[in-house]
Scaffold this motif. Sequence first.
Motif, PDB file in Angstrom:
ATOM      1  N   CYS A 184       0.853  -1.181   0.000  1.00 30.81           N
ATOM      2  CA  CYS A 184       0.000   0.000   0.000  1.00 30.81           C
ATOM      3  C   CYS A 184       0.889   1.231   0.000  1.00 30.81           C
ATOM      4  O   CYS A 184       1.921   1.261   0.673  1.00 30.81           O
ATOM      5  N   ARG A 185       0.505   2.224  -0.765  1.00 29.82           N
ATOM      6  CA  ARG A 185       1.244   3.484  -0.825  1.00 29.82           C
ATOM      7  C   ARG A 185       0.306   4.625  -0.498  1.00 29.82           C
ATOM      8  O   ARG A 185      -0.867   4.610  -0.894  1.00 29.82           O
ATOM      9  N   VAL A 186       0.841   5.594   0.201  1.00 25.69           N
ATOM     10  CA  VAL A 186       0.055   6.717   0.693  1.00 25.69           C
ATOM     11  C   VAL A 186       0.554   7.990   0.032  1.00 25.69           C
ATOM     12  O   VAL A 186       1.759   8.248   0.014  1.00 25.69           O
ATOM     13  N   ALA A 187      -0.360   8.781  -0.479  1.00 26.74           N
ATOM     14  CA  ALA A 187      -0.008  10.068  -1.089  1.00 26.74           C
ATOM     15  C   ALA A 187      -1.070  11.085  -0.708  1.00 26.74           C
ATOM     16  O   ALA A 187      -2.274  10.787  -0.703  1.00 26.74           O
ATOM     17  N   LEU A 188      -0.635  12.283  -0.364  1.00 23.24           N
ATOM     18  CA  LEU A 188      -1.546  13.366  -0.003  1.00 23.24           C
ATOM     19  C   LEU A 188      -2.041  14.038  -1.281  1.00 23.24           C
ATOM     20  O   LEU A 188      -1.266  14.632  -2.026  1.00 23.24           O
ATOM     21  N   SER A 189      -3.347  13.921  -1.560  1.00 26.57           N
ATOM     22  CA  SER A 189      -3.922  14.509  -2.766  1.00 26.57           C
ATOM     23  C   SER A 189      -4.311  15.960  -2.557  1.00 26.57           C
ATOM     24  O   SER A 189      -4.069  16.807  -3.412  1.00 26.57           O
ATOM     25  N   GLN A 190      -4.907  16.287  -1.417  1.00 28.14           N
ATOM     26  CA  GLN A 190      -5.219  17.650  -1.041  1.00 28.14           C
ATOM     27  C   GLN A 190      -5.417  17.679   0.463  1.00 28.14           C
ATOM     28  O   GLN A 190      -5.327  16.652   1.128  1.00 28.14           O
ATOM     29  N   ARG A 418      10.227   5.465   2.557  1.00 25.96           N
ATOM     30  CA  ARG A 418       9.786   4.074   2.688  1.00 25.96           C
ATOM     31  C   ARG A 418       8.363   4.008   3.218  1.00 25.96           C
ATOM     32  O   ARG A 418       7.574   3.149   2.820  1.00 25.96           O
ATOM     33  N   ASP A 419       8.008   4.899   4.145  1.00 25.87           N
ATOM     34  CA  ASP A 419       6.646   4.914   4.655  1.00 25.87           C
ATOM     35  C   ASP A 419       5.643   5.260   3.561  1.00 25.87           C
ATOM     36  O   ASP A 419       4.472   4.868   3.638  1.00 25.87           O
ATOM     37  N   ARG A 420       6.092   5.990   2.546  1.00 25.47           N
ATOM     38  CA  ARG A 420       5.204   6.350   1.445  1.00 25.47           C
ATOM     39  C   ARG A 420       5.123   5.254   0.383  1.00 25.47           C
ATOM     40  O   ARG A 420       4.429   5.431  -0.619  1.00 25.47           O
ATOM     41  N   ARG A 441      12.692   9.295  -6.748  1.00 27.05           N
ATOM     42  CA  ARG A 441      12.035  10.427  -6.091  1.00 27.05           C
ATOM     43  C   ARG A 441      12.596  11.701  -6.694  1.00 27.05           C
ATOM     44  O   ARG A 441      13.756  12.034  -6.478  1.00 27.05           O
ATOM     45  N   LEU A 442      11.774  12.383  -7.448  1.00 30.03           N
ATOM     46  CA  LEU A 442      12.223  13.580  -8.123  1.00 30.03           C
ATOM     47  C   LEU A 442      12.301  14.745  -7.155  1.00 30.03           C
ATOM     48  O   LEU A 442      11.659  14.752  -6.097  1.00 30.03           O
ATOM     49  N   ASP A 443      13.071  15.746  -7.553  1.00 28.73           N
ATOM     50  CA  ASP A 443      13.273  16.902  -6.691  1.00 28.73           C
ATOM     51  C   ASP A 443      11.980  17.671  -6.473  1.00 28.73           C
ATOM     52  O   ASP A 443      11.794  18.321  -5.451  1.00 28.73           O
ATOM     53  N   ALA A 444      11.052  17.606  -7.440  1.00 31.81           N
ATOM     54  CA  ALA A 444       9.826  18.394  -7.348  1.00 31.81           C
ATOM     55  C   ALA A 444       8.675  17.652  -6.675  1.00 31.81           C
ATOM     56  O   ALA A 444       7.619  18.237  -6.467  1.00 31.81           O
ATOM     57  N   SER A 445       8.845  16.374  -6.334  1.00 32.43           N
ATOM     58  CA  SER A 445       7.749  15.595  -5.765  1.00 32.43           C
ATOM     59  C   SER A 445       8.266  14.691  -4.657  1.00 32.43           C
ATOM     60  O   SER A 445       9.302  14.044  -4.823  1.00 32.43           O
ATOM     61  N   PRO A 446       7.562  14.624  -3.513  1.00 28.36           N
ATOM     62  CA  PRO A 446       8.014  13.751  -2.429  1.00 28.36           C
ATOM     63  C   PRO A 446       7.583  12.306  -2.578  1.00 28.36           C
ATOM     64  O   PRO A 446       8.051  11.446  -1.841  1.00 28.36           O
ATOM     65  N   ASP A 447       6.697  12.014  -3.523  1.00 28.99           N
ATOM     66  CA  ASP A 447       6.158  10.663  -3.665  1.00 28.99           C
ATOM     67  C   ASP A 447       7.062   9.826  -4.563  1.00 28.99           C
ATOM     68  O   ASP A 447       7.378  10.230  -5.682  1.00 28.99           O
ATOM     69  N   PRO A 448       7.482   8.653  -4.099  1.00 28.05           N
ATOM     70  CA  PRO A 448       8.344   7.788  -4.920  1.00 28.05           C
ATOM     71  C   PRO A 448       7.565   7.137  -6.053  1.00 28.05           C
ATOM     72  O   PRO A 448       6.370   6.861  -5.932  1.00 28.05           O
ATOM     73  N   ILE A 449       8.265   6.899  -7.147  1.00 29.95           N
ATOM     74  CA  ILE A 449       7.690   6.261  -8.333  1.00 29.95           C
ATOM     75  C   ILE A 449       8.455   4.975  -8.596  1.00 29.95           C
ATOM     76  O   ILE A 449       9.685   4.969  -8.630  1.00 29.95           O
ATOM     77  N   ARG A 450       7.729   3.885  -8.790  1.00 28.65           N
ATOM     78  CA  ARG A 450       8.357   2.602  -9.045  1.00 28.65           C
ATOM     79  C   ARG A 450       8.627   2.455 -10.540  1.00 28.65           C
ATOM     80  O   ARG A 450       7.732   2.692 -11.368  1.00 28.65           O
ATOM     81  N   VAL A 451       9.845   2.058 -10.879  1.00 23.83           N
ATOM     82  CA  VAL A 451      10.273   2.017 -12.278  1.00 23.83           C
ATOM     83  C   VAL A 451      11.120   0.772 -12.509  1.00 23.83           C
ATOM     84  O   VAL A 451      11.538   0.090 -11.559  1.00 23.83           O
ATOM     85  N   ARG A 452      11.386   0.494 -13.784  1.00 23.74           N
ATOM     86  CA  ARG A 452      12.324  -0.562 -14.150  1.00 23.74           C
ATOM     87  C   ARG A 452      13.084  -0.134 -15.394  1.00 23.74           C
ATOM     88  O   ARG A 452      12.489   0.286 -16.393  1.00 23.74           O
ATOM     89  N   ALA A 453      14.404  -0.234 -15.313  1.00 20.14           N
ATOM     90  CA  ALA A 453      15.260   0.141 -16.432  1.00 20.14           C
ATOM     91  C   ALA A 453      15.402  -1.024 -17.391  1.00 20.14           C
ATOM     92  O   ALA A 453      15.381  -2.200 -16.998  1.00 20.14           O
TER      93      ALA A 453
END
Length: 474
Positions: A184-190, A418-420, A441-453
């Motif tokens: 589960c991932r948590v993100a603040l929408s508003q 990690r909590d996010r 985790r980009l500089d402009a967003s605190p939410d991590p994005i899962r990716v694969r190279a």
Amino acid sequence: MFKRLPGDEARNLVSTTPDTAVVFRPAVVTTPAILTIVILVWRILAGLVRTIWRHPIATAIPAILGAVCYVYGWPPAVSLIGIVVLGLVSWAFIDRAAFTRWVGYRLLAWWRLIWIYRRHWQPVMIVSGLGRHLRGRDYLPRLGKVTCTSWADQVTVRMLKGQAVKDWADRTDHLAQGFGAQSCRVALSQAGRLTLTFPRNDPLSDPLPALPVPEEPTVGPVEIGRCEDGRPWRLKVHGTHVLVAGATGAGKGSIIWSVIRAMLPAARAGLVELWALDPKLMELSYGRDLFGPRYAATPEECADLLDEAVCVMQKRAARFAGLQRSHTPTVDDPFVLVVVDEVAFLTAYQSDRQLRQRISAALATLTTQGRAVGVGVLAALQDPRKEVLNIRNLFPDKIALRLDESEQVDMVLGDGARDRGALADHISPVPELGAGVGYIRLDASPDPIRVRAAYVSDTDIRAMADTFTGGEDR
């Protein structure tokens, strides 16, 4: 009146009237029947309006069928149902992607809202501690809209007054197990609202082959893989610095070579120069011909090459002063990408103290002053501890591949990552399942994005070296 007893007989008396607490009963106010009826009708109307607003299609279908049945009778209503079903089935066969996007995912979201989330909402909230049971009444966060994608459920939640995002981030394991998801991932929408993401499957479980070399030269965000939601993963390298952290076999080479592969046309056009530091003599040596004289292997050569990059940066800064604040790649001033494989070997494990300080000072200078003049650093390391690389905070963009400990996730991506949901310590060590998988985790967003190279094989690297000559000395 009590009779006085002789001697100690008074202490043997036992009272037959036990002590009782004083009970205060609240006054009972009789509510008028008309007021009760008005409140009940208001609640029914409000619930009906809310249902129509949230589920317009689901409420319109039975309303239309009921109207047709009332006006024309049941045969036309049944015929209308058959026509609609036949049309939907035909749509599904003709354009499955559009049908899934507009109908399939909506039906799935409605089903999972009723059967999974609303059904288990109250016990999961109470057991996990996110809800409160006070004086016989349950105070629960409000369950909002459920949206389904090809790989996950996104659940909107309105928090209780006084709750914080951290209260939910600390209970992601409870939420995942409670609703039958792997994570589960948590993100603040508003303000006051959260978006909970529950993956249903893993779209990144299969390795990705090497992406085609771009036809047009570019230094913008380069495509090196795929995000979890199916979008291309485009990594920004021009105008920033990137740090890649991961254990042995986590796939750091996939990111490095995918970036190099995507920038080869620009390198051949003279808009990019690729400088390589390969202290392990393993990863970058396969494509040594791509770098030409900008390749260093020994610590002394690495220090000299870094000093040369600092000189290029300082000369450009002197020329750009008062004229421009950002860099645009040209043949005269190409973008310089300094690729450092296993940077910890140069900054922490190097036995020569003076050489180690020299390298650390050059890297610190490049990461603090190089972005504006077109000098970027792409560094990879295994151990993200501060004593190993004390300049890791100078890298705006960070990528966490498979890590050995949960604490290392926050070391790379920042506190609370990690909590996010950035579970980099849970990535599979099996190469086919976890190599190249990570969180960014980009500089402009605190939410991590899962990716694969994408995986660039040795054959691909040798083919690149035979085809391109982007490492010429300019």
